[in-house]
Design a protein around this motif. Structure first.
Motif, PDB file in Angstrom:
ATOM      1  N   UNK A 233       4.583   1.723   0.920  1.00 52.12           N
ATOM      2  CA  UNK A 233       5.967   1.785   1.378  1.00 52.12           C
ATOM      3  C   UNK A 233       6.534   0.368   1.446  1.00 52.12           C
ATOM      4  N   UNK A 234       7.844   0.281   1.219  1.00 54.02           N
ATOM      5  CA  UNK A 234       8.510  -1.011   1.359  1.00 54.02           C
ATOM      6  C   UNK A 234       9.902  -0.795   1.941  1.00 54.02           C
ATOM      7  N   UNK A 243       5.946  -4.723   3.225  1.00 55.11           N
ATOM      8  CA  UNK A 243       5.320  -3.583   2.539  1.00 55.11           C
ATOM      9  C   UNK A 243       3.913  -3.335   3.076  1.00 55.11           C
ATOM     10  N   UNK A 244       3.515  -2.066   3.112  1.00 48.00           N
ATOM     11  CA  UNK A 244       2.162  -1.711   3.535  1.00 48.00           C
ATOM     12  C   UNK A 244       1.765  -0.418   2.832  1.00 48.00           C
ATOM     13  N   UNK A 245       0.502  -0.108   2.875  1.00 44.07           N
ATOM     14  CA  UNK A 245       0.070   1.099   2.192  1.00 44.07           C
ATOM     15  C   UNK A 245      -1.279   1.594   2.670  1.00 44.07           C
ATOM     16  N   UNK A 246      -1.636   2.770   2.180  1.00 43.75           N
ATOM     17  CA  UNK A 246      -2.927   3.380   2.490  1.00 43.75           C
ATOM     18  C   UNK A 246      -3.563   3.892   1.206  1.00 43.75           C
ATOM     19  N   UNK A 247      -4.872   3.929   1.200  1.00 37.95           N
ATOM     20  CA  UNK A 247      -5.607   4.507   0.079  1.00 37.95           C
ATOM     21  C   UNK A 247      -6.799   5.269   0.640  1.00 37.95           C
ATOM     22  N   UNK A 264      -7.518   4.515   4.491  1.00 39.54           N
ATOM     23  CA  UNK A 264      -7.798   3.094   4.726  1.00 39.54           C
ATOM     24  C   UNK A 264      -6.518   2.306   4.490  1.00 39.54           C
ATOM     25  N   UNK A 265      -6.224   1.354   5.366  1.00 42.92           N
ATOM     26  CA  UNK A 265      -5.043   0.523   5.204  1.00 42.92           C
ATOM     27  C   UNK A 265      -5.309  -0.498   4.104  1.00 42.92           C
TER      28      UNK A 265
END
Length: 326
Positions: A233-234, A243-247, A264-265
């Motif tokens: 996301x941004x 911006x950050x995200x997960x997988x 997991x971040x």
């Protein structure tokens, strides 16, 4: 929590669980004698049951298995030995192999389920009789008390019906223990659409955005077991933030009812959580239940303090608004 007491008696070789419910005794009886309703609570969170057979007659059998959050399978079987309609029934309860045959490696027990009316509704008294002190100690040591208590804690939503239980309450968060959180949200829409909304990138991009002012710039999803996903996301416009995200990886996939993934971040060394998503539809409404397992209490509290609940509610409200036909 409906459970009011759990007592183990090493001398009598028993464990007795008492729980009270705001429902008539006939309604309580019905959920214990209908396998489709039993499946909704028989088993602690993260270990839902599937009954493959259910012959509710004296001498009949019920076979079931529980599926754990990492795909583990544990089987069980009941032999019905006594039935007093609307009042009580008794079973011989045993672990079972893949064919439903009682295991010879684990202790069996006799369980008596007794139902009675109360001024507030009804009471369940479940008494388990063990063959020996060693069997009682072994099964209690395996978490039988905690598992039974948590399983009964899921019964209210079955007894009430989904809309009475969750309609208009938004996103609800329950702390189950130091590492487990249960999130529930009722969506006014069919289960197949809600399932697709969690699996298909073109739908995910429309609703899984959290508060206004963010967009999903990356949405790669392989929903098959062993498949991986990545979300990023941004901020857009004047929205502040980085911006950050997960997988993560899909561990269990049972369309359209259950998916278990790790989370997991991205770009951090934070430990992963285990996210167990389950869906249940009743009268055109679908209850989303997300059981999150954190590595420790500190991580749980840190995540909850970020405003997670508000962000999830914004996303779920958007799912209803954007994806559910008027």
């Amino acid at each position: 929590m409906p459970v009011t007491d759990v007592t183990t008696d090493p001398e009598a070789l028993t464990m007795t669980l008492t729980a009270d419910f705001a429902a008539p005794v006939d309604r309580l009886w019905s959920v214990f004698t209908d396998p489709r309703q039993l499946e909704r609570f028989w088993g602690p969170p993260g270990w839902p049951s599937t009954f493959s057979s259910f012959d509710f007659t004296v001498g009949g059998r019920a076979n079931y298995y529980m599926t754990g959050p990492r795909g583990e399978i544990g089987g069980g079987t009941w032999e019905f030995i006594e039935i007093d309609p609307s009042s009580s029934f008794a079973v011989l309860d045993a672990f079972a192999d893949e064919e439903g045959n009682p295991s010879t490696d684990m202790p069996a027990s006799r369980m008596v389920f007794a139902f009675e009316s109360t001024p507030e509704g009804s009471r369940l008294r479940s008494t388990t009789y063990f063959a020996s002190a060693e069997a009682l100690e072994q099964l209690v040591g395996m978490g039988m008390v905690e598992g039974a208590t948590m399983a009964m804690g899921q019964l209210d939503r079955v007894l009430e019906g989904l809309r009475a239980y969750a309609q208009g309450k938004g996103t609800q968060v329950e702390l189950l223990d130091d590492t487990h959180v249960r999130v529930t949200r009722l969506i006014e829409g069919p289960i197949d659409l809600v399932w697709r909304a969690h699996q298909e990138p073109e739908l995910l991009r429309q609703w899984m955005l959290g508060p206004d002012g963010w967009r999903m710039s990356v949405c790669d999803v392989d929903p098959s077991v062993g498949g991986r996903y990545q979300y990023t996301w941004e901020p857009v416009g004047d929205t502040e933030g980085e911006p950050f995200g997960f997988d993560g990886e899909t561990l269990v996939s049972e369309p359209p009812r259950r998916a278990v993934t790790t989370e997991h971040m991205t770009g951090t060394d934070f430990p992963s959580t285990l996210n167990d998503l389950s869906l249940y539809e009743e009268d055109g409404a679908t209850l989303i239940t997300l059981l999150i397992e954190y590595p420790d209490k500190e991580t749980r509290d840190m995540v909850l303090a970020t405003g997670m609940t508000d962000g999830m509610e914004a996303s779920y409200a958007r799912l209803e608004r954007e994806l559910i036909p008027a």
